[in-house]
Motif scaffolding. Structure first.
Motif, PDB file in Angstrom:
ATOM      1  N   ALA B  80      21.478  -2.231 -14.176  1.00 23.96           N
ATOM      2  CA  ALA B  80      22.295  -3.089 -15.033  1.00 23.96           C
ATOM      3  C   ALA B  80      21.475  -3.586 -16.224  1.00 23.96           C
ATOM      4  CB  ALA B  80      22.831  -4.274 -14.233  1.00 23.96           C
ATOM      5  N   ARG B  81      20.261  -4.045 -15.959  1.00 22.29           N
ATOM      6  CA  ARG B  81      19.397  -4.535 -17.049  1.00 22.29           C
ATOM      7  C   ARG B  81      19.148  -3.447 -18.081  1.00 22.29           C
ATOM      8  NH1 ARG B  81      15.735  -6.777 -13.270  1.00 22.29           N
ATOM      9  NH2 ARG B  81      16.551  -8.818 -12.736  1.00 22.29           N
ATOM     10  N   ARG B  84      22.195  -2.640 -20.232  1.00 23.96           N
ATOM     11  CA  ARG B  84      22.460  -3.644 -21.266  1.00 23.96           C
ATOM     12  C   ARG B  84      21.684  -3.309 -22.538  1.00 23.96           C
ATOM     13  NH1 ARG B  84      26.534  -5.857 -21.897  1.00 23.96           N
ATOM     14  NH2 ARG B  84      25.673  -7.662 -22.983  1.00 23.96           N
ATOM     15  N   LYS B  85      20.496  -2.750 -22.343  1.00 27.53           N
ATOM     16  CA  LYS B  85      19.678  -2.396 -23.510  1.00 27.53           C
ATOM     17  C   LYS B  85      20.166  -1.103 -24.141  1.00 27.53           C
ATOM     18  CE  LYS B  85      15.377  -4.728 -22.262  1.00 27.53           C
ATOM     19  NZ  LYS B  85      14.700  -4.521 -20.974  1.00 27.53           N
ATOM     20  N   PRO B  88      24.611  -1.759 -25.267  1.00 31.85           N
ATOM     21  CA  PRO B  88      24.942  -3.187 -25.194  1.00 31.85           C
ATOM     22  C   PRO B  88      26.443  -3.455 -25.283  1.00 31.85           C
ATOM     23  CG  PRO B  88      23.356  -2.712 -26.956  1.00 31.85           C
ATOM     24  CD  PRO B  88      23.762  -1.413 -26.393  1.00 31.85           C
ATOM     25  N   ARG B  91      30.658  -3.047 -20.930  1.00 32.79           N
ATOM     26  CA  ARG B  91      30.695  -4.125 -19.936  1.00 32.79           C
ATOM     27  C   ARG B  91      30.407  -3.527 -18.566  1.00 32.79           C
ATOM     28  NH1 ARG B  91      31.487  -9.193 -21.899  1.00 32.79           N
ATOM     29  NH2 ARG B  91      33.229  -9.719 -20.533  1.00 32.79           N
ATOM     30  N   LEU B  92      29.754  -4.314 -17.716  1.00 35.02           N
ATOM     31  CA  LEU B  92      29.332  -3.784 -16.419  1.00 35.02           C
ATOM     32  C   LEU B  92      30.078  -4.468 -15.269  1.00 35.02           C
ATOM     33  CD1 LEU B  92      25.464  -3.891 -17.064  1.00 35.02           C
ATOM     34  CD2 LEU B  92      27.067  -2.052 -17.622  1.00 35.02           C
ATOM     35  N   GLY B 111      23.102  -9.231 -16.663  1.00 38.05           N
ATOM     36  CA  GLY B 111      23.941  -8.831 -17.795  1.00 38.05           C
ATOM     37  C   GLY B 111      25.298  -8.272 -17.398  1.00 38.05           C
ATOM     38  N   GLY B 112      25.648  -8.371 -16.112  1.00 36.17           N
ATOM     39  CA  GLY B 112      26.939  -7.872 -15.653  1.00 36.17           C
ATOM     40  C   GLY B 112      28.075  -8.821 -16.010  1.00 36.17           C
ATOM     41  N   SER B 113      29.311  -8.297 -15.938  1.00 35.81           N
ATOM     42  CA  SER B 113      30.468  -9.135 -16.259  1.00 35.81           C
ATOM     43  C   SER B 113      31.454  -9.250 -15.102  1.00 35.81           C
ATOM     44  CB  SER B 113      31.228  -8.552 -17.456  1.00 35.81           C
ATOM     45  OG  SER B 113      30.367  -8.393 -18.548  1.00 35.81           O
TER      46      SER B 113
END
Lengths: 381, 223
Positions: B80-81, B84-85, B88, B91-92, B111-113
């Protein structure tokens, strides 16, 4: 006269030389040779002995056999007092030492207290270390340096036996621990095997049969039941996996794993467990595992024995490393008087920590709860 | 380029493009089957590991990545991290075996949603995907409630003044010293250490060591 008696009289090769020579130099050389030979034999005889009493007996034997003394006793102090543990047999027919035997203990205690060789009649009272003593009779001109060498030699040998005893005890503790670990492991395997067989196996069998049934004639109501079985099985698998090793520890780290465990403990046993972790980064894999297992064992003990309402698990950076404190408000105990099973448990924790250079400390007293301190040093890069 | 070819998300009327990461083919097939009837949703790619996902998502440019949290190799949180990079804009949503608030928190922090337990994919997955595609966050109410309870743990401290000795003892405790060490350092008995601590705890209205140490840290008594 007494001088002559004190000189070696059973040495064979040396005796004629001594008897015929009147020159001090020769006398002296012969004496020194005999001293060295005695020390040599003494060293050889005590080297292979691991039991303190037998060791003292052998040493006495040698000293008497080599003609330095007519007889002697070895005394050993323990919790109950000073006791004679060995006697060097005396062949002398008219020895005037024995009548003095009665007052010996008192003098021996005095000599042990002062740590110096003292004389009582014909007895030389020679302290060895702080709790052993030779009472030697029949010689008056033994050189101080020789006696000092004897003391040093026997003292070193005695210390070695104590070290051996401690080592043997430690070894025994380790083997008890290993036994406990092995049987715990076997027990755990048995439990997992039963869980798999009884719960998972049974459920999957039921599912198979049900699916067969529905392949022939699909029945929505039956299928709904089968689905229910599948979810229960899934929950069982999760529980078994969690018991084995919480994946949360690997995936999210120590804080999340401790919170998870604290919540679980609260739900199962009603103890309010507060968690505080102030580390800014994750620890190494080994450190996290060890601290988690120590916390698990400690909190399990709290549940089993403490009768606590609340407990804490606090992990902070301190003392140049990381520290876990598990604390409860329960009944407490005397750390010096633990049952064997608990001792093994504590020893297991201590061993885990010591393997990583850490340490374990416990503070508790009756009615005052318990604090367990687990410390690990920072890992050097 | 990815943003220009991508249809508007959710409310815009376009289909939500999904990328699926799970090491079990049977789960991937199950999720595909589950989403097959939804016109709004389209699975545009899949991977069986975090590493594989990272090499493929850039080209696919999905709107939402459905991510198994228990992946072999690079685990779900790490993936997940990294995602995000790498992308970006995506959405996770976590698909997780774990029904623990720690995982929800861990995944959101990475950084998950959205967070959906695997036991309730059928009822919650579509809702979760649509919610995060709209820019919202999603997690089962039960887990959020537990998370909130844990975060709310610890009542506010009473505003009181501790005596010099009490402060000293609390500071030493927060530094992780044993009663014996504290007694030695301050030249008092262990019993007295316990008494000062009890008084301080009572004044502050805290019961546990955890709360006492937290107070000391918040007050800046220790680092």
């Amino acid at each position: 006269m007494t001088r002559m008696r004190a000189l070696p009289h059973r040495t064979g090769t040396h005796a004629p030389t001594l008897a015929t020579s009147r020159r001090a130099g020769v006398d002296d050389a012969a004496r020194r040779t005999h001293e060295l030979e005695t020390l040599h034999r003494l060293a050889r005889r005590v080297a292979s002995e691991g039991e303190p009493r037998l060791l003292l007996e052998r040493a006495l034997d040698t000293l008497v056999a080599m003609g330095w003394f007519t007889c002697g006793e070895a005394l050993l102090a323990d919790d109950t007092g000073l006791a004679t543990v060995a006697v060097g047999r005396c062949d002398a027919v008219d020895c005037d030492a024995c009548p003095l035997r009665d007052g010996l203990e008192e003098g021996a205690r005095e000599a042990l207290r002062s740590g110096a060789v003292t004389h009582r009649g014909r007895w030389h009272l020679v302290p060895i270390g702080s709790d052993a003593l030779f009472a030697l009779a029949g010689a008056e001109d033994v050189s101080e340096s020789f006696l000092a060498a004897v003391v040093e030699l026997v003292d070193a040998a005695l210390k070695r036996t104590h070290l051996h005893a401690r080592l043997a005890e430690k070894e025994q503790q380790r083997s008890r621990l290993l036994q406990a670990v092995l049987s715990a492991q076997e027990e755990e395997r048995g439990r997992i095997s039963r869980d798999l067989q009884d719960q998972i196996g049974q459920s999957l069998t039921a599912l198979l049969l049900g699916l067969d049934r529905n392949l022939e004639a699909p029945d929505p109501e039956d299928l709904a039941k089968l689905k229910e079985i599948a979810s229960i099985t899934l929950a069982d698998v999760r529980r078994i996996a969690l018991d084995l090793r919480p994946s949360v520890l690997d995936e999210l780290g120590l804080e999340a794993a401790l919170r998870r465990f604290a919540r679980d403990t609260h739900e199962r046993y009603g103890i309010d467990v507060r968690v505080l972790v102030t580390l800014s980064a994750r620890l190494g894999h080994q450190e996290e595992t060890v601290l988690y297992r120590v916390a698990q064992e400690a909190l399990t003990n709290v549940v089993r024995h403490a009768g606590a309402r609340a407990a804490s698990m606090v992990v902070t950076g301190s003392h140049g490393g990381v520290q876990l404190v598990v604390e409860d408000d329960g009944v407490g105990f005397d750390p010096g008087a633990l049952a064997a099973a608990e001792q093994v448990g504590l020893m297991g924790m201590r061993e885990r920590l010591e393997l990583l250079g850490g340490s374990l400390g416990i503070e508790s007293a009756r009615g005052e709860g318990c604090s367990l301190y687990a410390r690990l040093p920072s890992r050097r890069a | 380029m990815a943003s220009t070819t991508r249809p508007a998300e959710g409310a815009g009327g376009g289909r939500v493009r999904l990328f699926l990461v799970d090491d079990h083919a049977i789960v991937r097939a199950g999720v595909r089957a589950l989403l097959a009837h939804h016109d709004m949703l389209e699975v545009v790619g899949e991977a069986e590991s975090g590493e594989e996902a990272l090499t493929r998502v850039v080209a696919v440019a999905p709107d939402v990545v459905l991510l198994d949290l228990s992946l072999p190799g690079m685990n779900g949180i790490e993936t997940a991290r990294a995602l995000r990079k790498t992308i970006p804009a995506a959405r996770l949503v976590a698909l997780s075996m774990h029904e623990d608030p720690e995982y929800v928190q861990g995944f959101l922090e990475a950084g998950g949603s959205g967070y959906v337990p695997k036991s309730s994919l059928e009822t919650q997955l579509v809702d979760a995907i649509l919610a995060v595609a709209r820019g919202e966050y999603y997690a089962p109410a039960k887990l959020l409630a537990e998370l909130a309870r844990e975060m709310a743990q610890g009542d506010p401290y009473k505003h009181v003044k501790l005596t010099g000795r009490e402060l000293e003892v609390v500071t030493q405790i927060a530094e992780g010293n044993t009663y014996r060490e504290i007694a030695e350092a301050l030249g008092i008995s262990e019993k007295t250490v316990a008494t000062y601590r009890e008084r301080a705890s009572e004044k502050l209205g805290v019961r546990s060591r955890a709360e006492l140490v937290r107070w000391a840290i918040e007050r800046g008594l220790v680092g």
